[in-house]
Design an enzyme around this catalytic site. Structure first.
Site, mmCIF file in Angstrom:
data_model
loop_
_atom_site.group_PDB
_atom_site.id
_atom_site.type_symbol
_atom_site.label_atom_id
_atom_site.label_comp_id
_atom_site.label_asym_id
_atom_site.label_seq_id
_atom_site.Cartn_x
_atom_site.Cartn_y
_atom_site.Cartn_z
ATOM 1 N N ARG A 1 91.158 74.494 -22.689
ATOM 2 C CA ARG A 1 90.617 73.176 -22.337
ATOM 3 C C ARG A 1 91.698 72.101 -22.288
ATOM 4 N NH1 ARG A 1 84.840 72.608 -23.078
ATOM 5 N NH2 ARG A 1 84.043 74.637 -22.502
ATOM 6 N N ARG B 1 87.546 62.384 -12.009
ATOM 7 C CA ARG B 1 86.191 62.959 -12.082
ATOM 8 C C ARG B 1 85.092 61.904 -11.934
ATOM 9 N NH1 ARG B 1 83.966 66.785 -15.062
ATOM 10 N NH2 ARG B 1 82.158 65.711 -14.259
ATOM 11 N N TYR C 1 74.022 82.394 -22.246
ATOM 12 C CA TYR C 1 73.537 81.227 -21.490
ATOM 13 C C TYR C 1 72.344 81.592 -20.602
ATOM 14 C CZ TYR C 1 77.408 78.297 -23.007
ATOM 15 O OH TYR C 1 78.265 77.555 -23.777
HETATM 16 O O1 CP3 Z 1 91.456 73.468 -19.256
HETATM 17 C C1 CP3 Z 1 90.770 74.507 -19.314
HETATM 18 O O2 CP3 Z 1 90.698 75.214 -20.339
HETATM 19 C C2 CP3 Z 1 90.043 74.981 -18.057
HETATM 20 C C3 CP3 Z 1 88.737 74.495 -17.940
HETATM 21 C C4 CP3 Z 1 87.527 75.136 -18.616
HETATM 22 C C5 CP3 Z 1 86.286 74.478 -18.612
HETATM 23 N N1 CP3 Z 1 85.355 75.315 -19.129
HETATM 24 C C6 CP3 Z 1 86.073 73.132 -18.081
HETATM 25 C C7 CP3 Z 1 84.939 72.351 -18.591
HETATM 26 C C8 CP3 Z 1 87.340 76.377 -19.212
HETATM 27 C C9 CP3 Z 1 88.356 77.471 -19.507
HETATM 28 C C10 CP3 Z 1 85.947 76.470 -19.530
HETATM 29 C C11 CP3 Z 1 85.333 77.669 -20.123
HETATM 30 C C12 CP3 Z 1 84.049 77.535 -20.794
HETATM 31 N N2 CP3 Z 1 82.933 76.851 -20.389
HETATM 32 C C13 CP3 Z 1 83.724 78.233 -21.969
HETATM 33 C C14 CP3 Z 1 84.646 79.164 -22.695
HETATM 34 C C15 CP3 Z 1 85.658 78.384 -23.469
HETATM 35 C C16 CP3 Z 1 85.147 77.831 -24.754
HETATM 36 O O3 CP3 Z 1 85.219 76.603 -24.907
HETATM 37 O O4 CP3 Z 1 84.744 78.600 -25.610
HETATM 38 C C17 CP3 Z 1 82.401 77.918 -22.314
HETATM 39 C C18 CP3 Z 1 81.634 78.400 -23.504
HETATM 40 C C19 CP3 Z 1 81.908 77.046 -21.288
HETATM 41 C C20 CP3 Z 1 80.552 76.449 -21.175
HETATM 42 C C21 CP3 Z 1 80.668 74.982 -21.180
HETATM 43 N N3 CP3 Z 1 80.966 74.239 -20.065
HETATM 44 C C22 CP3 Z 1 80.589 74.100 -22.292
HETATM 45 C C23 CP3 Z 1 80.280 74.517 -23.699
HETATM 46 C C24 CP3 Z 1 80.864 72.811 -21.812
HETATM 47 C C25 CP3 Z 1 81.000 71.526 -22.605
HETATM 48 C C26 CP3 Z 1 79.798 70.653 -22.549
HETATM 49 C C27 CP3 Z 1 80.220 69.237 -22.891
HETATM 50 O O5 CP3 Z 1 80.109 68.378 -22.008
HETATM 51 O O6 CP3 Z 1 80.643 69.000 -24.037
HETATM 52 C C28 CP3 Z 1 81.080 72.906 -20.435
HETATM 53 C C29 CP3 Z 1 81.450 71.809 -19.523
HETATM 54 C C30 CP3 Z 1 82.890 71.736 -19.225
HETATM 55 N N4 CP3 Z 1 83.648 72.787 -18.816
HETATM 56 C C31 CP3 Z 1 83.684 70.565 -19.257
HETATM 57 C C32 CP3 Z 1 84.970 70.942 -18.855
HETATM 58 C C33 CP3 Z 1 86.186 70.072 -18.671
HETATM 59 C C34 CP3 Z 1 83.223 69.178 -19.615
HETATM 60 C C35 CP3 Z 1 82.541 68.599 -18.440
HETATM 61 C C36 CP3 Z 1 83.007 67.220 -18.091
HETATM 62 O O7 CP3 Z 1 84.194 66.876 -18.269
HETATM 63 O O8 CP3 Z 1 82.156 66.479 -17.574
#
Ligand code: CP3
Length: 379
Positions: free
Chosen positions: A62, A75, A186
């Site tokens: 992340r 964004r 999920y």
């Molecule tokens: O920089 C990186 O690592 C690449 C980007 C990345 C994202 N999601 C972007 C994202 C990666 C590798 C993921 C993987 C992901 N997504 C996982 C596995 C990694 C982990 O954290 O264990 C999981 C479980 C998800 C599912 C998911 N998607 C979650 C739990 C969330 C967060 C919800 C929140 O808003 O707190 C997301 C959304 C997400 N994925 C965001 C980002 C940057 C946030 C969305 C935003 O910025 O509006």
């Protein structure tokens, strides 16, 4: 001007200096595996291959995202899933942490649910919540909704990776996917879950349907990783973020066959395969056995102990507690030294956090951490 600056209408002056790219003619083009010597000899890929490194390589799960003001800016007003489907945005967001922090690898900006969306599953990523699935998958007839993924379903991924590898030059790009268990969680729960009760109900109550569901997800995941590797990703990470909810026996019986299938499907490409989950101290050995070249470790198990659990022949990735970055500079350095000390005897070590960067992390703390790891491990 670099393509990413042009496309987004951001003036090059607004951005920190671009990293040097490989010399003209050497730069890989879209659809080609980049094989420049500099890329192959990068510290990150060397550490994954358990070869000697000039310094311990660093990247952060992340690393792109809400901790960066430049991310919030690009964004603005664009929903998460839409941004994952726009190659210009994906390229810019993926490059942001590389420019700012000088990390040793980029991770492709996307989300684990993108391939599910691409095959037509009705889902959304809700800010502050995570992926939400309109109709959960719980019955045999629901499996029909999980059709095969083709490269055409995710043509924007191929396009973005082509743009990215050109910009990144010798900096490796990590592709990724969600592992079958975490994706199933999920899909079965319909959204994020603390206890995974519907998921476990299905896993224990209908083992055949569960196995068929995970096998379907393994096929889709493998296809998604292949698209990324063929477009130019130099390594892949399989995120099984929530699999720490299982006992070792349940993991081996009900999840490992599907994860093994994913790793086997991409073995022929010869790119490092990283396997990561949270709370997986009891599963580290099995997660390595599933076919990983690098095992990701969260902050709960010191890396020397993790190496004993994983056994020889694998590199490790990790494992500073992401919450440590909220502490003083001295505390961050002391905790980082603990990680580096525990990693001293490893065959290969990629420095990372034990889970993703927390959204309110001070980005300067991350930049300082990269520099600290680089200088204190320089050989
Ligand atoms: O920089 C990186 O690592 C690449 C980007 C990345 C994202 N999601 C972007 C994202 C990666 C590798 C993921 C993987 C992901 N997504 C996982 C596995 C990694 C982990 O954290 O264990 C999981 C479980 C998800 C599912 C998911 N998607 C979650 C739990 C969330 C967060 C919800 C929140 O808003 O707190 C997301 C959304 C997400 N994925 C965001 C980002 C940057 C946030 C969305 C935003 O910025 O509006």
């Amino acid at each position: 001007m670099p393509a990413h600056a042009k496309i987004l209408g951001v003036s090059a002056n607004d951005l920190p200096p671009a990293r040097s790219t490989s010399p003209a003619g050497d730069a890989p083009s879209a659809g080609q595996q980049p094989t420049t010597d500099a890329l192959r000899d990068s510290a990150f890929l060397k550490a994954c291959r358990r070869e000697p490194v000039p310094h311990t390589p660093v990247w952060f799960m992340r690393q792109a995202g809400r901790s960066l003001p430049e991310y919030l800016k690009v964004r603005e007003g664009i929903p998460m899933l839409e941004s994952c489907m726009r190659p210009d945005l994906v390229t810019e967001i993926t490059l942001q942490p590389v420019r700012r922090h000088k990390v040793d690898a980029a991770i492709y900006f996307s989300d684990i649910v993108v391939p599910l969306k691409a095959i037509g599953i009705d889902l959304d990523i809700k800010p502050g919540v995570g992926p939400v699935v309109a109709e959960p998958i719980r019955r045999r007839e629901d499996l029909a909704r999980l059709r095969d993924l083709t490269p055409e379903d995710v043509s924007y991924v191929t396009e973005a990776i082509g743009m990215l590898t050109g910009e990144l030059g010798a900096t490796p790009l990590i592709g990724f996917a969600g592992a079958p268990f975490t994706l199933a969680s999920y899909l079965v729960e319909g959204g994020p879950s603390r206890n995974h009760e519907h998921t476990k109900a299905l896993m224990y109550g209908d083992p055949q349907l569960w196995a068929d569901l995970l096998d379907r997800l393994a096929e889709i995941t493998a296809a998604f990783l292949k698209v990324q590797i063929e477009a130019g990703a130099s390594a892949v990470q399989l995120f099984d973020s929530w699999v720490g909810a299982l006992s070792p026996a349940d993991y081996r019986r009900s999840v490992m066959p599907a994860s093994t299938k994913v790793f086997a499907a991409v073995e022929e490409y010869g790119v490092p395969r990283i396997h990561f989950g949270v709370g997986t101290g009891e599963l580290l050995g099995a997660m390595g056995e599933a076919g990983a070249d690098v095992v990701g470790v969260d902050w709960r198990v010191p890396l020397d102990e993790a190496a004993r659990r994983v056994g020889p022949g694998k590199a490790l990735q990790g494992n500073l507690d992401p919450a440590v970055l909220f502490s003083t500079r001295e505390a961050v350095e002391a905790k980082t030294r603990e990680v580096l000390d525990a990693a001293r005897g490893l065959e290969g070590h990629v420095f990372n956090l034990g889970h993703g960067v927390l959204p309110t992390t001070d980005p300067d703390a991350l930049t300082r951490l990269v520099e600290y790891v680089h200088t204190s491990t320089a050989r």
